[in-house]
Scaffold this active site. Structure first.
Site, mmCIF file in Angstrom:
data_model
loop_
_atom_site.group_PDB
_atom_site.id
_atom_site.type_symbol
_atom_site.label_atom_id
_atom_site.label_comp_id
_atom_site.label_asym_id
_atom_site.label_seq_id
_atom_site.Cartn_x
_atom_site.Cartn_y
_atom_site.Cartn_z
ATOM 1 N N ASN A 90 29.677 36.902 43.413
ATOM 2 C CA ASN A 90 28.507 37.795 43.322
ATOM 3 C C ASN A 90 27.422 37.438 44.337
ATOM 4 O O ASN A 90 26.769 38.328 44.875
ATOM 5 C CB ASN A 90 27.941 37.887 41.897
ATOM 6 C CG ASN A 90 28.193 36.638 41.077
ATOM 7 O OD1 ASN A 90 28.284 35.549 41.640
ATOM 8 N ND2 ASN A 90 28.285 36.791 39.775
ATOM 9 N N ASP B 216 35.634 32.386 38.125
ATOM 10 C CA ASP B 216 34.813 32.623 36.933
ATOM 11 C C ASP B 216 35.054 34.004 36.317
ATOM 12 O O ASP B 216 34.698 34.240 35.169
ATOM 13 C CB ASP B 216 33.324 32.504 37.280
ATOM 14 C CG ASP B 216 32.898 31.064 37.512
ATOM 15 O OD1 ASP B 216 33.731 30.159 37.298
ATOM 16 O OD2 ASP B 216 31.741 30.846 37.908
ATOM 17 N N MET C 253 35.977 24.893 34.039
ATOM 18 C CA MET C 253 35.003 25.538 34.927
ATOM 19 C C MET C 253 34.496 26.861 34.360
ATOM 20 O O MET C 253 35.180 27.491 33.552
ATOM 21 C CB MET C 253 35.644 25.822 36.287
ATOM 22 C CG MET C 253 35.606 24.664 37.247
ATOM 23 S SD MET C 253 36.230 25.215 38.875
ATOM 24 C CE MET C 253 35.767 23.780 39.862
ATOM 25 N N GLY C 254 33.352 27.315 34.841
ATOM 26 C CA GLY C 254 32.795 28.599 34.432
ATOM 27 C C GLY C 254 31.321 28.465 34.130
ATOM 28 O O GLY C 254 30.948 28.021 33.054
ATOM 29 N N ARG C 255 30.494 28.860 35.088
ATOM 30 C CA ARG C 255 29.073 28.581 34.949
ATOM 31 C C ARG C 255 28.406 29.436 33.875
ATOM 32 O O ARG C 255 27.696 28.925 33.017
ATOM 33 C CB ARG C 255 28.393 28.821 36.300
ATOM 34 C CG ARG C 255 26.946 28.396 36.357
ATOM 35 C CD ARG C 255 26.394 28.626 37.752
ATOM 36 N NE ARG C 255 27.135 27.842 38.713
ATOM 37 C CZ ARG C 255 26.923 26.545 38.932
ATOM 38 N NH1 ARG C 255 26.008 25.910 38.248
ATOM 39 N NH2 ARG C 255 27.634 25.896 39.824
ATOM 40 N N GLU D 145 32.062 24.165 31.109
ATOM 41 C CA GLU D 145 31.018 23.365 31.774
ATOM 42 C C GLU D 145 29.660 24.058 31.674
ATOM 43 O O GLU D 145 28.619 23.407 31.810
ATOM 44 C CB GLU D 145 31.374 23.149 33.246
ATOM 45 C CG GLU D 145 31.408 24.440 34.068
ATOM 46 C CD GLU D 145 31.709 24.255 35.550
ATOM 47 O OE1 GLU D 145 32.112 23.150 35.961
ATOM 48 O OE2 GLU D 145 31.557 25.246 36.300
ATOM 49 N N TYR E 186 38.190 20.334 40.193
ATOM 50 C CA TYR E 186 38.530 21.248 41.282
ATOM 51 C C TYR E 186 39.989 21.676 41.291
ATOM 52 O O TYR E 186 40.332 22.672 41.930
ATOM 53 C CB TYR E 186 38.105 20.633 42.613
ATOM 54 C CG TYR E 186 36.600 20.542 42.719
ATOM 55 C CD1 TYR E 186 35.862 21.680 43.026
ATOM 56 C CD2 TYR E 186 35.921 19.368 42.468
ATOM 57 C CE1 TYR E 186 34.476 21.640 43.095
ATOM 58 C CE2 TYR E 186 34.535 19.312 42.526
ATOM 59 C CZ TYR E 186 33.823 20.448 42.841
ATOM 60 O OH TYR E 186 32.453 20.406 42.896
ATOM 61 N N LEU E 187 40.855 20.924 40.599
ATOM 62 C CA LEU E 187 42.271 21.324 40.579
ATOM 63 C C LEU E 187 42.435 22.719 39.982
ATOM 64 O O LEU E 187 43.380 23.426 40.303
ATOM 65 C CB LEU E 187 43.117 20.315 39.799
ATOM 66 C CG LEU E 187 43.141 18.896 40.369
ATOM 67 C CD1 LEU E 187 44.044 17.998 39.525
ATOM 68 C CD2 LEU E 187 43.600 18.882 41.832
ATOM 69 N N ARG F 276 40.860 25.351 40.623
ATOM 70 C CA ARG F 276 40.727 26.441 41.593
ATOM 71 C C ARG F 276 41.650 26.293 42.795
ATOM 72 O O ARG F 276 41.695 27.185 43.640
ATOM 73 C CB ARG F 276 39.265 26.595 42.034
ATOM 74 C CG ARG F 276 38.747 25.480 42.906
ATOM 75 C CD ARG F 276 37.255 25.687 43.182
ATOM 76 N NE ARG F 276 36.812 24.832 44.263
ATOM 77 C CZ ARG F 276 35.550 24.596 44.572
ATOM 78 N NH1 ARG F 276 34.589 25.169 43.857
ATOM 79 N NH2 ARG F 276 35.222 23.835 45.575
#
Lengths: 402, 402
Positions: A110, A140, A182-184, A239, A301-302, A304
């Site tokens: 985005n 994400d 992951m995922g803000r 996260e 990071y694995l 992604r």
């Protein structure tokens, strides 16, 4: 205005994914044989490379190499976390003029679509004809207009595979296991952990999304109850979990480094998982005088870059790039590419999708969250989510129990 | 004494691996059709299940299910961290008598082989004829007598794949990346990260093994020098690194929980990686007023359970179990199974191996370290190590760059 002659430039921005090179090669696929485009440049490390004249000429890169690159994870051109402001975007337009670039493709999330939108405005203001296309990418899965975004299905495949295997490990040496995903701001990737279940009572037993406020006391109670009932507890935690006031739990624990987009750094640290594990060790009832076995892994990071991408994701990432290039041929239009699902999600349904052009402003700097119908209570996902997600990730390993 | 009639029992102990069920099924393979063995029991959670009469009857488990279980990671019978002392081993012998068990198989690492050795002694002391066989298993690859141990090749495959993909991620958004790898006392698994290199200058740029004393100041200098020269730095660090005095760096940082073997808990925490990342952020020269981008991932339990096992590892794990069962038929012998390589390691060499019986005392409670000829300086591995390790992991994903 109709078809304008000139060069094309392609950039890859933000966090890379397992299939972002599929979109790069897809754009090249769509531009080759299109006579109006003379040269195809790649930006080294995205707009930072463009403004510094650090370009790579991809016009004649052999197809066989491109096909191999398309299957390799992470941004082959290099990426950046630079967030171009108005002045930076002005320099981008100047660089496009300098290199006779009339076709600008930017693969990203985005923030990247917003950069694309501003570049488009600057070029219009300057009366410089520049086709600006954004190609969606983010693990994400938080872009508006899209059923899902390239990069997400492969990351979800990693997460589902990891939870399935880790659940066997946890069953083997029973205890409490936290896995940070992951995922803000959007919980899609954490929710994908539920694909590891063979039946509704299976692990992961608890799933905490950033879309639902996280209450520490309730978390301790949830884990105590599950551990008491099942004898073990596997937990998926995003996260990006936030408290009732919208404060990031992880950001409070991690040193506080922010990127140029003002995002606090969440990945690349085990602090959130470690602190929640410590909390549980302190709060849960000891077994035989010792705290229960609590472990935390942060997948990092694995998620992604793992090179076993979802087949559908590979195909769609490339298709999205090609679609953007083909649209850019068709006259004075700009935009982004959105993936629409053309089948109804459900068990046994064949999956199909199509690409559509959408306005940059429909995507730019907006965040899509998990729809309410995908969220079950405060620590689970619904069957509707599973039906939505399952076809995207491809076949998962069959894990047998005695 | 010759062939004794009775039942057999099989246990899986310690940290599970991706192929530990291959060994379980291998033992069953070797016992089926052997008339002296009436029933085949599995211990639920290893010796803890045995002494508590928590057994599962595997005599008639369908072969098709066993074949699927053999391909699934983590201990299907359940594991334990219990370390049996003399009194516990006495209870094990009593349980064997109670269930008419004459064949005792224990799949595990060096602590498990020691348990097997003590059970054997207790049975001898009691004049109870009991064949005791240990089947090797450990991702750490630290058993004596073995060229390598089942479990290691699959974990090494995960580590090599992860470093290859993560290096592309790190090249895409350049910075300093620390990856913490399992391995308490032996650096084999951390060393396997070097298989990700396409050429000697490629990432991982720095490799720190527990076999070489870790000097914090030298580490900071190494990273600064590499970052200056290459513009990025990917680092492999074993969770088991120790300082000059033999003190575990991780144990000093992590709360200090110990298991029944006296081992400090190292996995399941990100503290080592986080603290080394903080150190680098503090000590390295800022770039444009900001510390360099430093991230740490701790690969955690996925290393030992990722369900894409090495094909050679799968085959050998099963073969080792079968070999133990077959040896146990052949009279009054006990022992462990050792894998010997029968080809000379080297580029282009076809790989082959064979199994041999060794005395329990040759393995029990001993630790094998990286041989000196595998270690290069204080932060790298030699070509001899790469030649040794490469054939074990199977084909790795081809990662293409532009």
């Amino acid at each position: 205005m109709s078809i304008i002659e000139g060069n094309a430039v392609i950039g890859q921005s933000g966090g890379p994914t397992a299939v972002i090179n599929g979109s790069l090669v897809g754009v090249i696929d769509g531009l080759r044989g299109f006579g109006a485009v003379k040269k195809i440049f790649g930006m080294r490390h995205a707009v930072r490379g463009l403004v510094n004249d650090d370009l790579i000429d991809l016009t004649d890169t052999p197809q066989a190499l491109l096909d191999r690159v398309a299957l390799s994870p992470s941004a082959a051109l290099g990426s950046t976390r630079d967030k171009p402001d108005a002045e930076y975007c002005q320099r981008i337009v100047e660089a496009c003029k300098r290199h006779d670039v009339r076709y600008f493709f930017y693969i990203g999330g985005n923030d990247s679509s917003d950069a694309c939108r501003i570049v488009n405005e600057r070029a219009n203001d300057a009366g410089y004809e520049l086709r600006c296309f954004h190609v969606p990418k983010t693990v994400d899965n938080d872009l508006m207009e899209n059923d899902h975004t390239p990069g997400f299905p492969s990351a979800a495949r990693f997460v589902a595979t990891a939870f399935g295997a880790d659940s066997l490990d946890n069953a083997s040496l029973p205890g409490i296991k936290i896995n940070i995903v992951m995922g803000r701001h959007a919980g899609f990737l954490t929710a994908a952990s539920a694909l590891a279940r063979r039946d509704p009572a299976d692990a992961p037993h608890l799933i905490y999304l950033p879309d639902v406020p996280f209450d520490t006391e309730r978390f301790v109670q949830d884990v105590a109850e599950t551990y008491e009932r099942v004898g073990r507890c596997q937990i998926a935690i995003s996260e990006g979990i936030e408290d009732e006031q919208g404060q990031s739990i992880g950001a409070k624990l991690i040193a506080g480094e922010t990127d140029d987009h003002g995002n606090v750094q969440l990945s690349g640290s085990g602090a959130l998982g470690d602190s929640l594990a410590e909390l549980l060790k302190t709060r849960l009832t000891p077994v035989g005088g010792k705290p229960p076995r609590v472990r935390a892994d942060t997948f990092g990071y694995l998620q992604r870059c793992w090179p076993d991408a979802s087949p559908i994701d590979r195909a769609e990432a490339r298709q999205a790039g090609r679609f953007a290039a083909e649209r850019a041929h068709s006259g004075d239009i700009d935009g982004s590419v959105a993936i629409r699902r053309t089948s109804t999600p459900g068990p046994g349904e064949d999956y199909s999708s199509k690409m559509e052009r959408v306005e940059l402003s429909a995507i730019a700097a907006k965040t899509r969250h998990m729809p309410a119908e995908f969220i079950k209570g405060h620590n689970d996902v619904t069957d509707a989510f599973l039906d939505y997600c399952r076809p995207l990730v491809g076949e998962l390993p069959t894990l047998a129990r005695l």
